[in-house]
Structures are given as C-alpha cells and as structure tokens.
Write a protein that holds these residues in place. Sequence first.
Motif, PDB file in Angstrom:
ATOM      1  N   ARG B  88       0.838  -1.195   0.000  1.00  0.00           N
ATOM      2  CA  ARG B  88       0.000   0.000   0.000  1.00  0.00           C
ATOM      3  C   ARG B  88       0.877   1.252   0.000  1.00  0.00           C
ATOM      4  O   ARG B  88       0.436   2.325   0.370  1.00  0.00           O
ATOM      5  CB  ARG B  88      -0.915  -0.009   1.234  1.00  0.00           C
ATOM      6  CG  ARG B  88      -1.829  -1.220   1.281  1.00  0.00           C
ATOM      7  CD  ARG B  88      -3.134  -0.999   0.548  1.00  0.00           C
ATOM      8  NE  ARG B  88      -3.702   0.277   0.885  1.00  0.00           N
ATOM      9  CZ  ARG B  88      -4.203   1.143   0.018  1.00  0.00           C
ATOM     10  NH1 ARG B  88      -4.197   0.874  -1.265  1.00  0.00           N
ATOM     11  NH2 ARG B  88      -4.704   2.273   0.422  1.00  0.00           N
ATOM     12  N   ARG B 124      -8.795   4.774   2.649  1.00  0.00           N
ATOM     13  CA  ARG B 124      -7.400   4.580   3.048  1.00  0.00           C
ATOM     14  C   ARG B 124      -6.467   5.470   2.230  1.00  0.00           C
ATOM     15  O   ARG B 124      -6.876   6.125   1.276  1.00  0.00           O
ATOM     16  CB  ARG B 124      -7.012   3.105   2.869  1.00  0.00           C
ATOM     17  CG  ARG B 124      -7.884   2.125   3.674  1.00  0.00           C
ATOM     18  CD  ARG B 124      -7.532   2.155   5.136  1.00  0.00           C
ATOM     19  NE  ARG B 124      -8.204   1.094   5.872  1.00  0.00           N
ATOM     20  CZ  ARG B 124      -7.700  -0.131   6.069  1.00  0.00           C
ATOM     21  NH1 ARG B 124      -6.531  -0.468   5.563  1.00  0.00           N
ATOM     22  NH2 ARG B 124      -8.366  -1.024   6.761  1.00  0.00           N
ATOM     23  N   THR B 127      -3.130   5.531  -3.344  1.00  0.00           N
ATOM     24  CA  THR B 127      -1.894   5.027  -3.950  1.00  0.00           C
ATOM     25  C   THR B 127      -1.815   5.434  -5.417  1.00  0.00           C
ATOM     26  O   THR B 127      -2.830   5.752  -6.045  1.00  0.00           O
ATOM     27  CB  THR B 127      -1.787   3.497  -3.817  1.00  0.00           C
ATOM     28  OG1 THR B 127      -2.965   2.898  -4.344  1.00  0.00           O
ATOM     29  CG2 THR B 127      -1.605   3.092  -2.367  1.00  0.00           C
ATOM     30  N   LYS B 165     -13.338  -1.203   4.525  1.00  0.00           N
ATOM     31  CA  LYS B 165     -12.268  -0.309   4.067  1.00  0.00           C
ATOM     32  C   LYS B 165     -12.418   0.033   2.579  1.00  0.00           C
ATOM     33  O   LYS B 165     -13.057  -0.711   1.829  1.00  0.00           O
ATOM     34  CB  LYS B 165     -10.912  -0.947   4.318  1.00  0.00           C
ATOM     35  CG  LYS B 165     -10.703  -2.295   3.656  1.00  0.00           C
ATOM     36  CD  LYS B 165      -9.394  -2.905   4.125  1.00  0.00           C
ATOM     37  CE  LYS B 165      -9.291  -4.376   3.753  1.00  0.00           C
ATOM     38  NZ  LYS B 165      -8.065  -4.985   4.264  1.00  0.00           N
ATOM     39  N   LYS B 167     -10.248   1.602  -0.894  1.00  0.00           N
ATOM     40  CA  LYS B 167      -8.932   1.957  -1.430  1.00  0.00           C
ATOM     41  C   LYS B 167      -9.057   2.547  -2.830  1.00  0.00           C
ATOM     42  O   LYS B 167      -9.699   1.962  -3.692  1.00  0.00           O
ATOM     43  CB  LYS B 167      -8.035   0.720  -1.462  1.00  0.00           C
ATOM     44  CG  LYS B 167      -7.827   0.105  -0.082  1.00  0.00           C
ATOM     45  CD  LYS B 167      -7.106  -1.227  -0.156  1.00  0.00           C
ATOM     46  CE  LYS B 167      -6.982  -1.865   1.218  1.00  0.00           C
ATOM     47  NZ  LYS B 167      -6.364  -3.194   1.159  1.00  0.00           N
ATOM     48  N   HIS B 183      -8.607  -2.173  -7.304  1.00  0.00           N
ATOM     49  CA  HIS B 183      -8.902  -1.269  -6.183  1.00  0.00           C
ATOM     50  C   HIS B 183     -10.405  -1.002  -6.137  1.00  0.00           C
ATOM     51  O   HIS B 183     -11.115  -1.220  -7.115  1.00  0.00           O
ATOM     52  CB  HIS B 183      -8.120   0.043  -6.342  1.00  0.00           C
ATOM     53  CG  HIS B 183      -6.696  -0.069  -5.900  1.00  0.00           C
ATOM     54  ND1 HIS B 183      -5.731  -0.704  -6.659  1.00  0.00           N
ATOM     55  CD2 HIS B 183      -6.075   0.330  -4.763  1.00  0.00           C
ATOM     56  CE1 HIS B 183      -4.578  -0.672  -6.007  1.00  0.00           C
ATOM     57  NE2 HIS B 183      -4.761  -0.060  -4.847  1.00  0.00           N
TER      58      HIS B 183
END
Lengths: 108, 552
Positions: B88, B124, B127, B165, B167, B183
Amino acid sequence: MATPAQAVTANRLNDGEVVYLDAAGNWAESLDESKFVTDKAEAQQLLEQGEKSVDDRVVLDPYLFDVTIENGVAIPVKKREHIRANGPTVRLDLGKQAAEPVEFKKAS
Amino acid sequence: MYRYDEFDQQLVNERVEQFRGQVARRLSGELEEDEFKPLRLMNGLYLQLHAYMLRVAIPYGTLSSKQMRMLAHIARKYDRDYGHFTTRQNIQYNWPKLGDVPDILKDLATVEMHAIQTSGNCIRNVTSDQYAGVAADEIEDPRIASEIIRQWSTLHPEFSFLPRKFKIAVTGSPHDRAAIKVHDIGLIIVRNDKGEVGFEVYVGGGQGRTPMVGPRIREFLPKNELLAYLEAILRVYNELGRRDNLYKARIKILVHQTGAEKFAQMVEDEFAKIDKTGELNLPNDEIERITAYFADPAYKELPTISADFQAKKSEDPAFAAWVANNVAEHKVPGYAIVNISLKPIGGIPGDASADQMDAIADLMQKYSMDEIRVTHEQNLTLPYVEQGDLYDLWQSLKAHDLATANISQITDIIACPGLDYCNLANARSIPLAQEISERFGTGERADAIGELKIKISGCINACGHHHVGHIGILGVDKKGVEFYQITLGGSADENASLGDIVGPAFTEDKVIDAIETIVDTYLDKKQDGEKFLETYRRVGLAPFKETLYAAG
C-alpha cells in the motif's frame, strides 16, 4: 512419551508481548514458565483466571492453546503458537528466541 | 512535493494529542479495549502476533529525505532498527510499545506524516504510480488528483464508518503500474476527443476472498467533477454496501451483485443530485494551486545520452546488468528513473534497516532532488537521477546492499508478512520468497526467465496480491500444516487478470520445486521473445498442470 496439554496465552496490554499464565497466576514471557493442564475443567478454570487480567488491564485476548509435553518440554501443536513462543522464523535475532534460544524451537 | 498548509498541520498535531489522551485513558482503565480498539485502528495501530504494529501513511508513496530520515529515527528509537515497506506504499513498524505510539506520531507530525486512515473502515491512503511526473507516456501527473483525493477524504465525516475499508488508486499513464483495476476505485487519467484531460473510472475491483477486476463505469469524467463523482460512488456504497456480512461488505460485492451497468446508473442518479457548483466543485484555481506543488523540478539541459554513462556500461557488466533491470526511461533527456530493489537475494521483501534508510536519504539528496517513491511492489524509486550520476549512485547502493539487479524478475517477489508476524495469516510467506529468491538468484538464468512476477499471500485476504501474480502463491492451513496453492496467469497491469488455480496445493517442501517446474515448462513452451505471461495466455493451464502433476 508425548502428553497433550493446554496453556493460556495472551498479549500484554502495554507492549503487546506474548505472555503465558504461570502456576502462580502471573504472566510469564516464556512458554517454559507456563502452567500446563491436561484436564478440561482445569483448562477452563485457567482461562477464567486469565480473563480476569483483562479487567485488570494487564493483557488482551487470553485464550487456550494446545501443546504436547515431550520429555518435560512443551511443544506448541500449531505453527502459529510455535512462532508466537519464539519469534519470526525469518529473523532469529528478534522476539523471544533472540534473548535465550529455547529447546522447543527445534521442534519444527 | 506537497507541503502541509496550516490546516493540515493543525489537524495532524491535534490528532496526536487526541491519541495521547486515548492511550492514557486506556492504560488507566477509563477506556475498555472494545472502546479503544477502533480508536487505535484509526491511528494505524494493530495488535499482531508478537507485538503492536504501527502502519504509517505515505501518501501516494512520495517521501522527502527528511521524512526518510525520520522513518529511520523511529525504527531506531522506538522499534527494532528496521521498517517494512508495504504493497500500500506505506511503512510498518513491527515492535512499538503502546505507550510510545503518541511520541512516534508526534515525531512523524514534525515531518508532515501520520498514521491516520491506515486502518479501519474508511478511505485509506491513496496510492499511485511510482513513476508519476517522470514517465514518458504520462498524460498528467497522478499525484495532483491523489493529493486532492487525500485532502477530501481525510477525516471525511460521511465516510468514516463505511461498510468496509476503501482503497483508491490513480494512474496518469496508459501503462498501469498502480494496479488500479484491483482497487475499490481505480482512476486512469485520459484525454478525450476534444483534447480535454479527465478520468476513466473503474469501480469494484479487489482481491481477498472474492477477487474481482473492476469494471469501468465512466469513460470520461471532467476534472472539475472528480470529487462530486467520487462522493456519488461512496454515497451509493455507504447506503447499500453489506454491513451484515464482513465477507460481503466491500464495494466489489455490491457492484457485482447489482451489475456494473445498473450500479453505474445508480451512481449517475446520485451524481445528478449533487450541486456541481457547490463545495464539491473543484475550481480551476484550486487545481492549479495543487498542481504547482508537483511542478517539474529544475532540470538541467543534458545530452540525451551521457557518453560517460555509456562508457561505464561497456566497461562494467555488473553495472550494465543493473541498468538493464533497474533503470527506466525518463521523460527528460539525460535523466533516468532508478529503482532500488528491496528484494536482496534471500532477503525479506520490503524490509529496510534504519541504516539503509539513512543511506537512501543521503542518496536522495545527492542524486534525486531530495525525493523518493515507495512502490506497491515493495521497492523504492528515485525519480530524478542524471545519467551521468548513475555509476556513482550504483556503487553507493552496492555498499548498502541495495543494488540487487532484479526489478520485475522472478526474485522481485511481493510477499505479505505472513504467519511470521500477522495475526490473520494461516501460513508463512516470507520464507517461500527467500527460498525462491535463492533458487533463481540473479544473472544468466534469471535474465533468461525474464519478467515474471511472483506474489505470495499467507492467507485469503491477499495482502501479497497473489491473485494478480503471474505466479501467485496462497498459503493455507490444513490441519496445522502449511500448504501452498498456486495460481497462474494473474496480472495487475492495464490488462489485469486473475490467476487460475493450477491444482491441489503443495506442501512447503514441494512448493519451490513446483515453481521451478512451472518455470521450466514456460522456458520449454516459450516462443521467441515471449514473456511468461504471454506464453501462459497462449498455451493455457494444461501444459503446466501436466508437468506439475503427471508424476503424482
């Protein structure tokens, strides 16, 4: 001769260290110092004793796990407990094994 | 690089003191573990097998040398002299004490870092592509959108208690180095027919127990509407995501069960309700303000090819091999992108010692305009190196065991911490990575095998990305014994695919031989210039199955 037994383990609240409930009701850092029980009722009693320490803010999540006693040495049945008792298998300089290599490490 | 403004800094400082109070109340007994656990998780603090584990956010993987030095300092002062870079693009410390964590967070805050939203059911750390801003094929720098998303999602009150969560990954290049299709939301920066820059939006990708390649739900999203559209997706998910079943709570399940087309329509309906001129509108001047933080550094005018660099390559074959594997083309003539492998032969993927981190910080300052990127493949990337400096840089890296010439090779393995550290793992991952690495090494054989991405997870949660490994390995526990299931043909790039299970799982002592059999089968079947994945896609599972299981 190998005897199946159980012990109670937890992680210490203030640093996460793996600990074992000993015969005096204290939390020891080494599996060797743990109290081992062979009887189901005794095991339940030991777990209940451990659970009290959660309220006292000493440990987190106590539970029973299986060991085999061979020639007086306790060997965890599961790899997970073996690793908790020693440290990462890929870094022998870390965890409990770094301080004093213990005999049951050879078991794997 | 982005620099905190007064609001960012105040928010992070206040968070440190809040957490200090929470830890004190936990230790004094005012808070029970049930009350404290969600609070510590919101600050990236887990309890693992041997100790607590602190996950520190590295937004879109970008670090300055000052930040890298702080990571080294924390490893030394509060931990065991090392850190673990993750898929991550974050870093994890494996041995912090609970009482020290507020001080660690305070130290991090002095270099504009924190551990907020590195755990819990929230959005989160965003990225991105480690080649952001320097890739030759890039349409626009993905760090701009990543930073805008970071600001919008930080402590977003509506999305702090999502079903699970969440992402988000962003790439600005058609060649996807950020695994955006696996993702919850993947964004690709694209240019439309009119020449405008916007986003192609993928949603509902993911790995874990139910792996999915995310479908595209928007072909072109204008830049100014980014936050409004993300908010629409999150609102649909927040309302309809399964909160009753942990294993069905990710957005991928909702998208899959609803159907991508219908889900897209639901998002469009929600999007239509949002006032695009209101607070979710992204004004051009705000986009420009953020863009300015990521403006090109002061590049020198250099010859396209450095003569000195070419000469060194011919003189020193080891240097030439490192260049061939670890150095990538830069958009600016005379510059290079340098990948530092954190996969030494036989080493632990992603681990770096405090001394190595300090050494890297020196090299960032000396050779790469003070910047580095953490990659999702657990390596590091220096984005701004002059070709003429490559030889000296390589020698310095060698001195710190950081010059392994194996990027994208069979030994450049992603591995999760596995049962050596992780509370959720069923089997160990790292020892397998080490054994594979030692079996194949670097040099002629590894070069002949070429690009081959092995990814290893120690449980079905798939932190080691095994589903998208060209060869994926999943550790499973069968009655207390570690077994390893192999998948073939996964990929995390723009042609993302999930691996196919090859057959029954292997025991620990058989799995490395099985990998070698797979490699030998590939070398036997490959046609001129074909990479492993290309051969696999041409010949399929059958020849591998045959060589792996025929003898049994």
